[in-house]
Design a protein around this motif. Structure first.
Motif, PDB file in Angstrom:
ATOM      1  N   PHE A  19      45.869 -73.836 -75.246  1.00 18.02           N
ATOM      2  CA  PHE A  19      44.424 -74.045 -75.250  1.00 18.02           C
ATOM      3  C   PHE A  19      43.676 -72.901 -75.919  1.00 18.02           C
ATOM      4  O   PHE A  19      42.628 -73.117 -76.522  1.00 18.02           O
ATOM      5  CB  PHE A  19      43.909 -74.306 -73.833  1.00 18.02           C
ATOM      6  CG  PHE A  19      44.230 -75.704 -73.365  1.00 18.02           C
ATOM      7  CD1 PHE A  19      43.613 -76.804 -73.937  1.00 18.02           C
ATOM      8  CD2 PHE A  19      45.175 -75.921 -72.384  1.00 18.02           C
ATOM      9  CE1 PHE A  19      43.911 -78.091 -73.535  1.00 18.02           C
ATOM     10  CE2 PHE A  19      45.488 -77.202 -71.975  1.00 18.02           C
ATOM     11  CZ  PHE A  19      44.863 -78.293 -72.549  1.00 18.02           C
ATOM     12  N   ALA A  20      44.211 -71.698 -75.858  1.00 16.19           N
ATOM     13  CA  ALA A  20      43.595 -70.576 -76.574  1.00 16.19           C
ATOM     14  C   ALA A  20      43.669 -70.815 -78.076  1.00 16.19           C
ATOM     15  O   ALA A  20      42.708 -70.546 -78.805  1.00 16.19           O
ATOM     16  CB  ALA A  20      44.287 -69.272 -76.205  1.00 16.19           C
ATOM     17  N   GLN A  21      44.791 -71.360 -78.551  1.00 12.30           N
ATOM     18  CA  GLN A  21      44.930 -71.672 -79.976  1.00 12.30           C
ATOM     19  C   GLN A  21      43.968 -72.782 -80.375  1.00 12.30           C
ATOM     20  O   GLN A  21      43.347 -72.732 -81.445  1.00 12.30           O
ATOM     21  CB  GLN A  21      46.368 -72.077 -80.300  1.00 12.30           C
ATOM     22  CG  GLN A  21      47.351 -70.942 -80.217  1.00 12.30           C
ATOM     23  CD  GLN A  21      48.792 -71.412 -80.313  1.00 12.30           C
ATOM     24  OE1 GLN A  21      49.091 -72.593 -80.166  1.00 12.30           O
ATOM     25  NE2 GLN A  21      49.697 -70.466 -80.539  1.00 12.30           N
ATOM     26  N   GLN A  22      43.820 -73.789 -79.530  1.00  9.19           N
ATOM     27  CA  GLN A  22      42.885 -74.873 -79.815  1.00  9.19           C
ATOM     28  C   GLN A  22      41.452 -74.354 -79.861  1.00  9.19           C
ATOM     29  O   GLN A  22      40.684 -74.721 -80.757  1.00  9.19           O
ATOM     30  CB  GLN A  22      43.005 -75.976 -78.744  1.00  9.19           C
ATOM     31  CG  GLN A  22      44.339 -76.671 -78.724  1.00  9.19           C
ATOM     32  CD  GLN A  22      44.605 -77.415 -80.010  1.00  9.19           C
ATOM     33  OE1 GLN A  22      43.762 -78.154 -80.505  1.00  9.19           O
ATOM     34  NE2 GLN A  22      45.785 -77.210 -80.558  1.00  9.19           N
ATOM     35  N   ASP A  23      41.092 -73.517 -78.907  1.00  5.38           N
ATOM     36  CA  ASP A  23      39.754 -72.936 -78.886  1.00  5.38           C
ATOM     37  C   ASP A  23      39.497 -72.106 -80.135  1.00  5.38           C
ATOM     38  O   ASP A  23      38.418 -72.182 -80.735  1.00  5.38           O
ATOM     39  CB  ASP A  23      39.553 -72.063 -77.647  1.00  5.38           C
ATOM     40  CG  ASP A  23      39.466 -72.863 -76.362  1.00  5.38           C
ATOM     41  OD1 ASP A  23      39.279 -74.094 -76.434  1.00  5.38           O
ATOM     42  OD2 ASP A  23      39.576 -72.244 -75.284  1.00  5.38           O
ATOM     43  N   GLN A  24      40.488 -71.307 -80.544  1.00  5.75           N
ATOM     44  CA  GLN A  24      40.335 -70.470 -81.729  1.00  5.75           C
ATOM     45  C   GLN A  24      40.124 -71.323 -82.977  1.00  5.75           C
ATOM     46  O   GLN A  24      39.281 -71.008 -83.820  1.00  5.75           O
ATOM     47  CB  GLN A  24      41.551 -69.555 -81.905  1.00  5.75           C
ATOM     48  CG  GLN A  24      41.385 -68.552 -83.017  1.00  5.75           C
ATOM     49  CD  GLN A  24      40.247 -67.580 -82.781  1.00  5.75           C
ATOM     50  OE1 GLN A  24      40.031 -67.143 -81.653  1.00  5.75           O
ATOM     51  NE2 GLN A  24      39.531 -67.237 -83.808  1.00  5.75           N
ATOM     52  N   ALA A  25      40.861 -72.424 -83.088  1.00  8.99           N
ATOM     53  CA  ALA A  25      40.702 -73.308 -84.238  1.00  8.99           C
ATOM     54  C   ALA A  25      39.303 -73.922 -84.254  1.00  8.99           C
ATOM     55  O   ALA A  25      38.674 -74.033 -85.317  1.00  8.99           O
ATOM     56  CB  ALA A  25      41.768 -74.399 -84.208  1.00  8.99           C
ATOM     57  N   LEU A  26      38.800 -74.326 -83.092  1.00  7.31           N
ATOM     58  CA  LEU A  26      37.457 -74.895 -83.026  1.00  7.31           C
ATOM     59  C   LEU A  26      36.393 -73.864 -83.369  1.00  7.31           C
ATOM     60  O   LEU A  26      35.427 -74.175 -84.079  1.00  7.31           O
ATOM     61  CB  LEU A  26      37.196 -75.469 -81.628  1.00  7.31           C
ATOM     62  CG  LEU A  26      37.964 -76.732 -81.280  1.00  7.31           C
ATOM     63  CD1 LEU A  26      37.795 -77.061 -79.797  1.00  7.31           C
ATOM     64  CD2 LEU A  26      37.516 -77.887 -82.142  1.00  7.31           C
ATOM     65  N   ILE A  27      36.565 -72.647 -82.885  1.00  8.95           N
ATOM     66  CA  ILE A  27      35.604 -71.589 -83.192  1.00  8.95           C
ATOM     67  C   ILE A  27      35.579 -71.309 -84.687  1.00  8.95           C
ATOM     68  O   ILE A  27      34.513 -71.169 -85.297  1.00  8.95           O
ATOM     69  CB  ILE A  27      35.934 -70.313 -82.388  1.00  8.95           C
ATOM     70  CG1 ILE A  27      35.617 -70.552 -80.912  1.00  8.95           C
ATOM     71  CG2 ILE A  27      35.166 -69.107 -82.911  1.00  8.95           C
ATOM     72  CD1 ILE A  27      36.173 -69.492 -79.982  1.00  8.95           C
ATOM     73  N   GLU A  28      36.764 -71.255 -85.299  1.00 11.53           N
ATOM     74  CA  GLU A  28      36.829 -71.017 -86.746  1.00 11.53           C
ATOM     75  C   GLU A  28      36.150 -72.153 -87.513  1.00 11.53           C
ATOM     76  O   GLU A  28      35.426 -71.909 -88.481  1.00 11.53           O
ATOM     77  CB  GLU A  28      38.273 -70.860 -87.183  1.00 11.53           C
ATOM     78  CG  GLU A  28      38.903 -69.558 -86.729  1.00 11.53           C
ATOM     79  CD  GLU A  28      40.386 -69.465 -87.044  1.00 11.53           C
ATOM     80  OE1 GLU A  28      40.919 -70.342 -87.749  1.00 11.53           O
ATOM     81  OE2 GLU A  28      41.015 -68.500 -86.575  1.00 11.53           O
ATOM     82  N   ALA A  29      36.367 -73.386 -87.064  1.00 12.18           N
ATOM     83  CA  ALA A  29      35.740 -74.526 -87.727  1.00 12.18           C
ATOM     84  C   ALA A  29      34.217 -74.458 -87.597  1.00 12.18           C
ATOM     85  O   ALA A  29      33.496 -74.744 -88.559  1.00 12.18           O
ATOM     86  CB  ALA A  29      36.270 -75.830 -87.136  1.00 12.18           C
ATOM     87  N   LEU A  30      33.738 -74.075 -86.428  1.00 13.20           N
ATOM     88  CA  LEU A  30      32.293 -73.938 -86.240  1.00 13.20           C
ATOM     89  C   LEU A  30      31.718 -72.840 -87.136  1.00 13.20           C
ATOM     90  O   LEU A  30      30.644 -73.008 -87.718  1.00 13.20           O
ATOM     91  CB  LEU A  30      31.968 -73.629 -84.782  1.00 13.20           C
ATOM     92  CG  LEU A  30      32.023 -74.810 -83.831  1.00 13.20           C
ATOM     93  CD1 LEU A  30      31.896 -74.330 -82.391  1.00 13.20           C
ATOM     94  CD2 LEU A  30      30.943 -75.813 -84.155  1.00 13.20           C
TER      95      LEU A  30
END
Length: 55
Positions: A19-30
């Protein structure tokens, strides 16, 4: 600490990493969307839609 507790902790650690990896990917996309101005465009269109729905 017995084997069962270790396995639970391992499972929780793997889940937390996922979930940390998923969150990081979403933050980068934002951040990319923010830099390209897509968020501002989306925000303006969302405001227009909410105004038209309320009328």
């Amino acid at each position: 600490m017995d084997f069962t507790q270790k396995m639970r902790l391992r499972g929780k650690a793997e889940e937390d990493l996922y979930f940390a990896q998923q969150d990081q990917a979403l933050i980068e996309a934002l951040h990319e969307m923010q830099e390209s101005g897509e968020i501002e465009k989306w925000h303006k269109s969302a405001k227009k839609e909410s105004k038209s729905e309320s009328q």
